[in-house]
Motif scaffolding. Structure first.
Motif, PDB file in Angstrom:
ATOM      1  N   ALA A  20       3.943  -5.406 -22.396  1.00 14.60           N
ATOM      2  CA  ALA A  20       2.517  -5.720 -22.335  1.00 14.60           C
ATOM      3  C   ALA A  20       1.980  -5.415 -20.938  1.00 14.60           C
ATOM      4  CB  ALA A  20       2.303  -7.193 -22.666  1.00 14.60           C
ATOM      5  N   ARG A  21       0.786  -4.891 -20.896  1.00 12.49           N
ATOM      6  CA  ARG A  21       0.155  -4.600 -19.605  1.00 12.49           C
ATOM      7  C   ARG A  21      -0.316  -5.903 -18.974  1.00 12.49           C
ATOM      8  NH1 ARG A  21      -2.422   0.904 -19.159  1.00 12.49           N
ATOM      9  NH2 ARG A  21      -3.643  -0.206 -17.627  1.00 12.49           N
ATOM     10  N   PRO A  22      -0.237  -5.977 -17.653  1.00 14.13           N
ATOM     11  CA  PRO A  22      -0.708  -7.192 -16.978  1.00 14.13           C
ATOM     12  C   PRO A  22      -2.219  -7.318 -17.103  1.00 14.13           C
ATOM     13  CG  PRO A  22      -0.233  -5.485 -15.384  1.00 14.13           C
ATOM     14  CD  PRO A  22       0.235  -4.967 -16.720  1.00 14.13           C
ATOM     15  N   ALA A  23      -2.701  -8.530 -17.031  1.00 20.25           N
ATOM     16  CA  ALA A  23      -4.141  -8.760 -17.078  1.00 20.25           C
ATOM     17  C   ALA A  23      -4.817  -8.211 -15.825  1.00 20.25           C
ATOM     18  CB  ALA A  23      -4.430 -10.248 -17.221  1.00 20.25           C
ATOM     19  N   LEU A  24      -4.095  -8.238 -14.704  1.00 20.29           N
ATOM     20  CA  LEU A  24      -4.710  -7.869 -13.432  1.00 20.29           C
ATOM     21  C   LEU A  24      -3.664  -7.267 -12.502  1.00 20.29           C
ATOM     22  CD1 LEU A  24      -7.328  -8.079 -11.728  1.00 20.29           C
ATOM     23  CD2 LEU A  24      -6.524 -10.315 -11.002  1.00 20.29           C
ATOM     24  N   ARG A  25      -4.012  -6.130 -11.930  1.00 22.48           N
ATOM     25  CA  ARG A  25      -3.176  -5.513 -10.884  1.00 22.48           C
ATOM     26  C   ARG A  25      -3.909  -5.671  -9.556  1.00 22.48           C
ATOM     27  NH1 ARG A  25      -2.600  -0.913 -14.921  1.00 22.48           N
ATOM     28  NH2 ARG A  25      -0.586  -1.352 -15.866  1.00 22.48           N
ATOM     29  N   HIS A  26      -3.149  -5.999  -8.532  1.00 28.14           N
ATOM     30  CA  HIS A  26      -3.696  -6.242  -7.184  1.00 28.14           C
ATOM     31  C   HIS A  26      -2.954  -5.301  -6.234  1.00 28.14           C
ATOM     32  CE1 HIS A  26      -5.260  -8.599  -3.814  1.00 28.14           C
ATOM     33  NE2 HIS A  26      -4.023  -8.813  -3.380  1.00 28.14           N
ATOM     34  N   VAL A  27      -3.693  -4.383  -5.589  1.00 27.09           N
ATOM     35  CA  VAL A  27      -3.099  -3.404  -4.691  1.00 27.09           C
ATOM     36  C   VAL A  27      -3.814  -3.515  -3.352  1.00 27.09           C
ATOM     37  CG1 VAL A  27      -2.559  -0.969  -4.309  1.00 27.09           C
ATOM     38  CG2 VAL A  27      -2.670  -1.872  -6.650  1.00 27.09           C
ATOM     39  N   VAL A  28      -3.029  -3.607  -2.274  1.00 29.98           N
ATOM     40  CA  VAL A  28      -3.619  -3.726  -0.939  1.00 29.98           C
ATOM     41  C   VAL A  28      -2.937  -2.706  -0.029  1.00 29.98           C
ATOM     42  CG1 VAL A  28      -4.238  -5.284   0.941  1.00 29.98           C
ATOM     43  CG2 VAL A  28      -3.887  -6.203  -1.360  1.00 29.98           C
ATOM     44  N   PHE A  29      -3.766  -1.971   0.710  1.00 27.72           N
ATOM     45  CA  PHE A  29      -3.288  -0.957   1.649  1.00 27.72           C
ATOM     46  C   PHE A  29      -3.528  -1.441   3.073  1.00 27.72           C
ATOM     47  CE2 PHE A  29      -4.721   1.309  -2.139  1.00 27.72           C
ATOM     48  CZ  PHE A  29      -3.570   2.028  -2.464  1.00 27.72           C
ATOM     49  N   PHE A  30      -2.545  -1.221   3.936  1.00 27.47           N
ATOM     50  CA  PHE A  30      -2.636  -1.622   5.338  1.00 27.47           C
ATOM     51  C   PHE A  30      -2.298  -0.441   6.236  1.00 27.47           C
ATOM     52  CE2 PHE A  30      -1.572  -5.424   3.006  1.00 27.47           C
ATOM     53  CZ  PHE A  30      -2.307  -6.420   3.608  1.00 27.47           C
ATOM     54  N   SER A  31      -2.964  -0.376   7.386  1.00 32.19           N
ATOM     55  CA  SER A  31      -2.536   0.537   8.441  1.00 32.19           C
ATOM     56  C   SER A  31      -2.263  -0.299   9.682  1.00 32.19           C
ATOM     57  CB  SER A  31      -3.596   1.601   8.731  1.00 32.19           C
ATOM     58  OG  SER A  31      -4.741   1.021   9.308  1.00 32.19           O
ATOM     59  N   ALA A  32      -1.291   0.148  10.444  1.00 33.89           N
ATOM     60  CA  ALA A  32      -0.893  -0.561  11.659  1.00 33.89           C
ATOM     61  C   ALA A  32      -1.729  -0.081  12.841  1.00 33.89           C
ATOM     62  CB  ALA A  32       0.582  -0.320  11.942  1.00 33.89           C
ATOM     63  N   LYS A  33      -2.123  -1.015  13.712  1.00 38.05           N
ATOM     64  CA  LYS A  33      -2.766  -0.624  14.965  1.00 38.05           C
ATOM     65  C   LYS A  33      -1.809   0.232  15.779  1.00 38.05           C
ATOM     66  CE  LYS A  33      -5.733  -4.665  15.466  1.00 38.05           C
ATOM     67  NZ  LYS A  33      -6.010  -5.875  16.261  1.00 38.05           N
ATOM     68  N   ASP A  34      -0.548  -0.186  15.802  1.00 37.10           N
ATOM     69  CA  ASP A  34       0.520   0.511  16.500  1.00 37.10           C
ATOM     70  C   ASP A  34       1.610   0.785  15.468  1.00 37.10           C
ATOM     71  OD1 ASP A  34       2.784   1.263  17.966  1.00 37.10           O
ATOM     72  OD2 ASP A  34       2.442  -0.222  19.544  1.00 37.10           O
ATOM     73  N   LYS A  35       1.939   2.044  15.234  1.00 39.65           N
ATOM     74  CA  LYS A  35       2.926   2.402  14.200  1.00 39.65           C
ATOM     75  C   LYS A  35       4.272   1.708  14.430  1.00 39.65           C
ATOM     76  CE  LYS A  35       0.110   5.247  12.152  1.00 39.65           C
ATOM     77  NZ  LYS A  35      -0.646   4.821  11.014  1.00 39.65           N
ATOM     78  N   ALA A  36       4.562   1.333  15.652  1.00 38.75           N
ATOM     79  CA  ALA A  36       5.818   0.628  15.949  1.00 38.75           C
ATOM     80  C   ALA A  36       5.856  -0.752  15.292  1.00 38.75           C
ATOM     81  CB  ALA A  36       6.001   0.499  17.462  1.00 38.75           C
ATOM     82  N   ASP A  37       4.701  -1.287  14.891  1.00 35.39           N
ATOM     83  CA  ASP A  37       4.627  -2.605  14.261  1.00 35.39           C
ATOM     84  C   ASP A  37       4.684  -2.558  12.730  1.00 35.39           C
ATOM     85  OD1 ASP A  37       4.472  -4.087  16.623  1.00 35.39           O
ATOM     86  OD2 ASP A  37       2.294  -3.799  16.756  1.00 35.39           O
ATOM     87  N   THR A  38       4.867  -1.397  12.168  1.00 32.22           N
ATOM     88  CA  THR A  38       4.862  -1.274  10.704  1.00 32.22           C
ATOM     89  C   THR A  38       5.899  -2.180  10.056  1.00 32.22           C
ATOM     90  OG1 THR A  38       4.013   0.986  10.851  1.00 32.22           O
ATOM     91  CG2 THR A  38       5.040   0.343   8.777  1.00 32.22           C
TER      92      THR A  38
END
Length: 97
Positions: free
Chosen positions: A3-21
């Motif tokens: 069964a498909r979920p009622a709701l999908r939640h997707v969040v994208f982030f970018s790092a200020k400093d790639k070293a903190d990923t």
């Protein structure tokens, strides 16, 4: 077929400093301990799309209802994750569908 979920939640982030990923990933992984999601994943973006490199980390979750998503966001670990990640991130974009 599942069964498909009622709701999908997707969040994208970018790092200020790639070293903190990795620290961003670690700060978001505590969300996995919140019991309201049917599926929960945090992954570092593999950066293989030649046209887009802004996104460093992706959160993907599935919920059975709007109420489950609201309960997830109201959980104390959600606030703890925000406190850990917000100082390290530049971009945050969310989509619910």
């Amino acid at each position: 077929m599942t069964a498909r979920p009622a709701l999908r939640h997707v969040v994208f982030f970018s790092a200020k400093d790639k070293a903190d990923t990795i620290r961003i990933v670690e700060g978001l992984e505590i969300l996995a301990d919140i019991p309201h999601a049917r599926v929960f994943e945090v992954r570092q973006n593999r950066q293989q799309d030649a046209l887009s490199s802004e996104v460093d980390v992706v959160v993907y979750a599935e919920f059975d209802s709007e109420e489950d998503l609201a309960a997830y966001k109201a959980h104390p670990l959600y606030e703890a994750s925000i406190k850990a990640v917000r100082p390290l991130r530049e971009l945050r974009m969310a989509a619910d569908f």
